[in-house]
Design a protein around this motif. Structure first.
Motif, PDB file in Angstrom:
ATOM      1  N   ALA A 254       0.827  -1.204   0.000  1.00  0.00           N
ATOM      2  CA  ALA A 254       0.000   0.000   0.000  1.00  0.00           C
ATOM      3  C   ALA A 254       0.866   1.260   0.000  1.00  0.00           C
ATOM      4  CB  ALA A 254      -0.934  -0.005   1.207  1.00  0.00           C
ATOM      5  N   ALA A 255       1.967   1.228   0.740  1.00  0.00           N
ATOM      6  CA  ALA A 255       2.866   2.389   0.780  1.00  0.00           C
ATOM      7  C   ALA A 255       3.492   2.638  -0.588  1.00  0.00           C
ATOM      8  CB  ALA A 255       3.947   2.174   1.833  1.00  0.00           C
ATOM      9  N   THR A 256       3.849   1.553  -1.278  1.00  0.00           N
ATOM     10  CA  THR A 256       4.423   1.693  -2.616  1.00  0.00           C
ATOM     11  C   THR A 256       3.405   2.291  -3.576  1.00  0.00           C
ATOM     12  OG1 THR A 256       5.874  -0.200  -2.228  1.00  0.00           O
ATOM     13  CG2 THR A 256       5.518   0.438  -4.513  1.00  0.00           C
ATOM     14  N   ALA A 257       2.153   1.831  -3.471  1.00  0.00           N
ATOM     15  CA  ALA A 257       1.094   2.382  -4.316  1.00  0.00           C
ATOM     16  C   ALA A 257       0.875   3.865  -4.009  1.00  0.00           C
ATOM     17  CB  ALA A 257      -0.197   1.600  -4.106  1.00  0.00           C
ATOM     18  N   PHE A 258       0.961   4.226  -2.736  1.00  0.00           N
ATOM     19  CA  PHE A 258       0.772   5.629  -2.357  1.00  0.00           C
ATOM     20  C   PHE A 258       1.867   6.515  -2.937  1.00  0.00           C
ATOM     21  CE2 PHE A 258       1.842   9.058   0.679  1.00  0.00           C
ATOM     22  CZ  PHE A 258       0.719   9.850   0.479  1.00  0.00           C
ATOM     23  N   ILE A 259       3.114   6.061  -2.842  1.00  0.00           N
ATOM     24  CA  ILE A 259       4.204   6.849  -3.392  1.00  0.00           C
ATOM     25  C   ILE A 259       4.042   6.995  -4.906  1.00  0.00           C
ATOM     26  CG2 ILE A 259       6.698   6.913  -3.796  1.00  0.00           C
ATOM     27  CD1 ILE A 259       5.824   7.698  -0.976  1.00  0.00           C
ATOM     28  N   GLY A 260       3.551   5.950  -5.556  1.00  0.00           N
ATOM     29  CA  GLY A 260       3.252   6.065  -6.979  1.00  0.00           C
ATOM     30  C   GLY A 260       2.202   7.125  -7.247  1.00  0.00           C
ATOM     31  N   SER A 261       1.191   7.198  -6.385  1.00  0.00           N
ATOM     32  CA  SER A 261       0.161   8.229  -6.517  1.00  0.00           C
ATOM     33  C   SER A 261       0.742   9.624  -6.334  1.00  0.00           C
ATOM     34  CB  SER A 261      -0.951   7.996  -5.488  1.00  0.00           C
ATOM     35  OG  SER A 261      -1.627   6.793  -5.738  1.00  0.00           O
ATOM     36  N   VAL A 262       1.623   9.764  -5.347  1.00  0.00           N
ATOM     37  CA  VAL A 262       2.268  11.060  -5.108  1.00  0.00           C
ATOM     38  C   VAL A 262       3.057  11.480  -6.344  1.00  0.00           C
ATOM     39  CG1 VAL A 262       4.004  12.291  -3.749  1.00  0.00           C
ATOM     40  CG2 VAL A 262       2.400  10.742  -2.612  1.00  0.00           C
ATOM     41  N   ASN A 263       3.880  10.575  -6.849  1.00  0.00           N
ATOM     42  CA  ASN A 263       4.704  10.898  -8.014  1.00  0.00           C
ATOM     43  C   ASN A 263       3.840  11.258  -9.217  1.00  0.00           C
ATOM     44  OD1 ASN A 263       6.879  10.275  -6.427  1.00  0.00           O
ATOM     45  ND2 ASN A 263       7.421   8.399  -7.490  1.00  0.00           N
ATOM     46  N   GLY A 264       2.829  10.420  -9.479  1.00  0.00           N
ATOM     47  CA  GLY A 264       1.997  10.643 -10.652  1.00  0.00           C
ATOM     48  C   GLY A 264       1.170  11.908 -10.558  1.00  0.00           C
ATOM     49  N   LEU A 265       0.545  12.137  -9.402  1.00  0.00           N
ATOM     50  CA  LEU A 265      -0.339  13.286  -9.264  1.00  0.00           C
ATOM     51  C   LEU A 265       0.438  14.598  -9.266  1.00  0.00           C
ATOM     52  CD1 LEU A 265      -3.252  14.063  -9.080  1.00  0.00           C
ATOM     53  CD2 LEU A 265      -3.191  13.698  -6.608  1.00  0.00           C
ATOM     54  N   LEU A 266       1.579  14.635  -8.571  1.00  0.00           N
ATOM     55  CA  LEU A 266       2.369  15.871  -8.569  1.00  0.00           C
ATOM     56  C   LEU A 266       3.013  16.118  -9.930  1.00  0.00           C
ATOM     57  CD1 LEU A 266       3.986  15.866  -5.012  1.00  0.00           C
ATOM     58  CD2 LEU A 266       2.121  17.277  -5.866  1.00  0.00           C
ATOM     59  N   HIS A 267       3.393  15.046 -10.631  1.00  0.00           N
ATOM     60  CA  HIS A 267       3.897  15.196 -12.002  1.00  0.00           C
ATOM     61  C   HIS A 267       2.829  15.819 -12.883  1.00  0.00           C
ATOM     62  CE1 HIS A 267       4.286  13.906 -16.203  1.00  0.00           C
ATOM     63  NE2 HIS A 267       5.591  13.912 -16.007  1.00  0.00           N
ATOM     64  N   ASP A 268       1.615  15.262 -12.838  1.00  0.00           N
ATOM     65  CA  ASP A 268       0.539  15.744 -13.694  1.00  0.00           C
ATOM     66  C   ASP A 268       0.108  17.158 -13.306  1.00  0.00           C
ATOM     67  OD1 ASP A 268       0.726  13.297 -14.855  1.00  0.00           O
ATOM     68  OD2 ASP A 268      -1.259  12.587 -14.284  1.00  0.00           O
ATOM     69  N   PHE A 269       0.129  17.455 -11.996  1.00  0.00           N
ATOM     70  CA  PHE A 269      -0.193  18.810 -11.548  1.00  0.00           C
ATOM     71  C   PHE A 269       0.837  19.792 -12.090  1.00  0.00           C
ATOM     72  CE2 PHE A 269       0.486  22.302  -8.576  1.00  0.00           C
ATOM     73  CZ  PHE A 269      -0.777  22.867  -8.522  1.00  0.00           C
ATOM     74  N   SER A 270       2.115  19.410 -11.988  1.00  0.00           N
ATOM     75  CA  SER A 270       3.182  20.276 -12.473  1.00  0.00           C
ATOM     76  C   SER A 270       3.068  20.516 -13.971  1.00  0.00           C
ATOM     77  CB  SER A 270       4.544  19.662 -12.154  1.00  0.00           C
ATOM     78  OG  SER A 270       5.599  20.435 -12.676  1.00  0.00           O
ATOM     79  N   ALA A 271       2.626  19.495 -14.712  1.00  0.00           N
ATOM     80  CA  ALA A 271       2.507  19.609 -16.165  1.00  0.00           C
ATOM     81  C   ALA A 271       1.227  20.318 -16.597  1.00  0.00           C
ATOM     82  CB  ALA A 271       2.558  18.217 -16.790  1.00  0.00           C
ATOM     83  N   GLY A 272       0.366  20.674 -15.634  1.00  0.00           N
ATOM     84  CA  GLY A 272      -0.872  21.367 -15.962  1.00  0.00           C
ATOM     85  C   GLY A 272      -1.990  20.449 -16.423  1.00  0.00           C
ATOM     86  N   TRP A 273      -1.881  19.165 -16.112  1.00  0.00           N
ATOM     87  CA  TRP A 273      -2.877  18.192 -16.573  1.00  0.00           C
ATOM     88  C   TRP A 273      -3.963  17.912 -15.538  1.00  0.00           C
ATOM     89  CZ3 TRP A 273       1.405  14.259 -18.315  1.00  0.00           C
ATOM     90  CH2 TRP A 273       2.074  14.791 -19.437  1.00  0.00           C
ATOM     91  N   VAL A 274      -3.872  18.524 -14.368  1.00  0.00           N
ATOM     92  CA  VAL A 274      -4.837  18.271 -13.298  1.00  0.00           C
ATOM     93  C   VAL A 274      -5.637  19.540 -13.040  1.00  0.00           C
ATOM     94  CG1 VAL A 274      -5.107  17.687 -10.855  1.00  0.00           C
ATOM     95  CG2 VAL A 274      -3.383  16.518 -12.229  1.00  0.00           C
ATOM     96  N   ASP A 275      -6.956  19.428 -13.160  1.00  0.00           N
ATOM     97  CA  ASP A 275      -7.833  20.572 -12.939  1.00  0.00           C
ATOM     98  C   ASP A 275      -8.164  20.664 -11.450  1.00  0.00           C
ATOM     99  OD1 ASP A 275      -9.515  22.713 -13.214  1.00  0.00           O
ATOM    100  OD2 ASP A 275     -11.214  21.542 -13.992  1.00  0.00           O
ATOM    101  N   ALA A 276      -7.186  21.102 -10.678  1.00  0.00           N
ATOM    102  CA  ALA A 276      -7.352  21.211  -9.221  1.00  0.00           C
ATOM    103  C   ALA A 276      -6.292  22.163  -8.701  1.00  0.00           C
ATOM    104  CB  ALA A 276      -7.218  19.846  -8.554  1.00  0.00           C
ATOM    105  N   THR A 277      -6.552  22.719  -7.527  1.00  0.00           N
ATOM    106  CA  THR A 277      -5.551  23.555  -6.879  1.00  0.00           C
ATOM    107  C   THR A 277      -4.544  22.652  -6.178  1.00  0.00           C
ATOM    108  OG1 THR A 277      -6.726  23.698  -4.776  1.00  0.00           O
ATOM    109  CG2 THR A 277      -7.301  25.316  -6.481  1.00  0.00           C
ATOM    110  N   LEU A 278      -3.414  23.219  -5.810  1.00  0.00           N
ATOM    111  CA  LEU A 278      -2.414  22.453  -5.083  1.00  0.00           C
ATOM    112  C   LEU A 278      -2.978  21.968  -3.749  1.00  0.00           C
ATOM    113  CD1 LEU A 278       0.422  21.335  -4.785  1.00  0.00           C
ATOM    114  CD2 LEU A 278       1.146  23.565  -3.912  1.00  0.00           C
TER     115      LEU A 278
END
Length: 222
Positions: free
Chosen positions: A171-195
């Motif tokens: 579960a921790a590994t999956a969570f870190i994957g979520s962190v990496n993916g979501l912050l990557h996509d947020f940084s790239a402007g692909w996530v319609d959400a605030t920080l």
């Protein structure tokens, strides 16, 4: 080290050779944070451009590094070290708090440190991807370190009776994957959400790992 020129020795301007070398290295890393983490990015930066941004010579560059990849590797570790320092400090400050509050405080400290500077986000989650097998190994090793930290926090919560005992590594590994993916996509402007919304979602995921719905903690802390 093979591939590097010999650095000067002796004292100059009141500083030792080691001190001057450390200062030069920091100037290259500061310039790399600007160029790799901003414009033009790692792949479009040259040794000459990085040296110019650091106000140093290419000769001095090769006294400190063998390649731009070495600079990116060092900068990636540095960004992660900054975040880890923030996490450990927050964990110390949150000692004794209930699990929900402690986990939220620790992760928000991580997120605040990484996202305080958009260049750090880009180094940690964008520029490091797909560069070389060597950097991919470093990225995965650093990710494993974060997994270990979450597992240690989970074990401590179990020992306090705040979380149910189970193997948290998957579960921790999956969570870190979520962190990496979501912050990557947020940084790239692909996530319609605030920080803040992104961080809130990740905090909910972390708490779900530590105290999954339908499972009650065992022991005296129930």
């Amino acid at each position: 080290m093979a591939g590097r020129l010999r650095a000067p020795t002796g004292r100059y301007g009141g500083k030792t050779a080691a001190q001057r070398q450390a200062e030069r290295r920091e100037r290259f890393l500061d310039a790399a944070l600007e160029l790799f983490g901003g414009t033009p990015g790692y792949r479009a930066t040259t040794v000459a451009a990085l040296s110019e941004a650091a106000a140093l010579s290419t000769r001095q560059f090769y006294e400190e590094f063998r390649s731009l990849e070495d600079v990116l590797a060092a900068l990636h570790l540095k960004v992660n070290a900054w975040a880890e320092e923030a996490v450990l400090a927050a964990a110390a400050d949150a000692r004794g708090l209930p699990l929900t509050e402690r986990a939220a405080a620790v992760f928000r400290a991580y997120a605040a440190n990484v996202t305080a500077d958009p260049r750090r986000v880009r180094i940690a989650f964008v520029e490091i991807i797909g560069v070389s097998p060597r950097l991919e190994e470093q990225r995965l090793a650093r990710r494993a370190r974060w997994v270990d930290l979450i597992c240690a926090e989970a074990r401590a919560a179990v020992s306090r009776g705040e979380a149910p005992p189970r193997d948290h590594r998957l579960a921790a590994t999956a969570f870190i994957g979520s962190v990496n993916g979501l912050l990557h996509d947020f940084s790239a402007g692909w996530v319609d959400a605030t920080l803040d919304e992104v961080v809130d979602e990740l905090v909910r995921q972390l708490l779900g790992i530590l105290r999954p719905p339908g499972r009650s903690p065992a022991g005296p802390g129930r």
